[in-house]
Design an enzyme around this catalytic site. Structure first.
Site, PDB file in Angstrom:
ATOM      1  CB  CYS A 176       4.494   4.107  -3.647  1.00 57.73           C
ATOM      2  SG  CYS A 176       5.396   2.553  -3.399  1.00 57.73           S
ATOM      3  CB  CYS A 213       7.317   2.116   3.642  1.00 59.68           C
ATOM      4  SG  CYS A 213       5.923   1.101   3.119  1.00 59.68           S
ATOM      5  CB  SER A 236       7.292  -2.772   2.080  1.00 58.54           C
ATOM      6  OG  SER A 236       7.193  -2.057   0.865  1.00 58.54           O
TER       7      SER A 236
END
Length: 284
Positions: free
Chosen positions: A204, A90, A28
């Site tokens: 993440c 992601c 992202s």
């Protein structure tokens, strides 16, 4: 997604053009550069085409439908550019899109995704309590809950979760060394330490860039674990399985980066964060 008409298993040996094609990597934002670094460490001869959807980062606060649509668009772009495999670097996109992507592309484009690295955390804990720091989207998705049920619960390990919507923007705006970032990490992580957690899964790909700030915030109370190396090893296995590994005598690897947002800012981030040569940063 509609299934491609030519999506049928093909036992034919890949041609030289396919073998020489780049690995596609999607995130992202720019956090997936942590995965790019691991991919290059494990696959130094492979070229990489990185797609960062910086116009829409972060994904964690978006709806399920938005995450699916944005991820599908990014992977379609990499497929059209001729990538031989795609790594969805992601966690949020992986949590919602891996099944649909694999159904859509089948054998014509192997898809590799991220799963929170809970297994090594469960194996390493001395307290029986591990923590996962992730985005709201990753915590909402099924992948993490599946791993907790399959790995942590049978081992009798308690899994704590935490998130902060501020962390990805800190990284994206190169503010991850700021006092404000350190204070936010202290606010989010200290309760996990107080509850007995000794392992912190970084759920993440932006979060490995917070490692130094985490150390300043909570010292050595938490052992940090991320998925980058495991994803790189899985990519090696997939390339070998599909006959797509570049040979030892291949041309030097090439790195290209495409962003949907500001390419100039992205170029500065790439140069600052990843010690790899790259051809250019362009707009996707």
């Amino acid at each position: 997604m509609n299934q491609p008409a030519h999506n049928q298993p093909d036992a034919a040996k890949p041609d030289a053009t396919k073998i020489a094609a780049p690995i596609g990597v999607f995130d992202s934002g720019m956090g997936g550069l942590s995965v790019v670094a691991e991919l290059h460490r494990h696959l130094p001869r492979e070229s990489i085409l990185y797609y960062a959807d910086t116009a829409h980062v972060p994904y964690g606060s978006r709806s399920d439908a938005e995450i699916l649509a944005l991820t599908a668009r990014a992977v379609a772009w990499l497929f059209e550019k001729g990538c031989k495999v795609v790594v969805v670097a992601c966690n949020t996109a992986s949590a919602f899109s891996l099944t649909s992507l694999r159904q859509h592309y089948g054998v014509q484009l192997p898809i590799i995704g991220l799963v929170p690295a809970l297994k090594p955390a469960v194996a390493a804990t001395q307290t029986g309590v591990v923590a996962v720091l992730a985005t709201a989207g990753t915590l909402r998705g099924h992948l993490l809950n599946d791993v907790i049920r399959q790995i942590a619960e049978p081992a009798g390990v308690t899994v704590l979760t935490a998130f902060s919507a501020a962390l990805v923007p800190f990284v994206e705006h190169s503010q991850h060394h700021s006092t404000e970032c350190e204070h936010e990490l202290k606010r989010v992580l200290q309760p996990l330490c107080d509850a007995g957690a000794d392992q912190l899964v970084l759920g993440c790909t932006h979060y490995p860039f917070l490692s130094a700030a985490i150390g300043r915030a909570v010292g050595d109370q938490l052992q940090l674990i991320d998925s980058g190396a495991a994803v790189a090893r899985q990519t090696v296995r997939v390339l070998i399985e599909h006959g797509l590994l570049r040979p030892v005598h291949a041309e030097p690897a090439c790195f290209e980066y495409a962003v949907t947002g500001d390419p100039e800012r992205a170029a500065l981030m790439v140069a600052q964060w990843v010690a790899l040569p790259f051809c250019r940063v362009s707009v996707a």
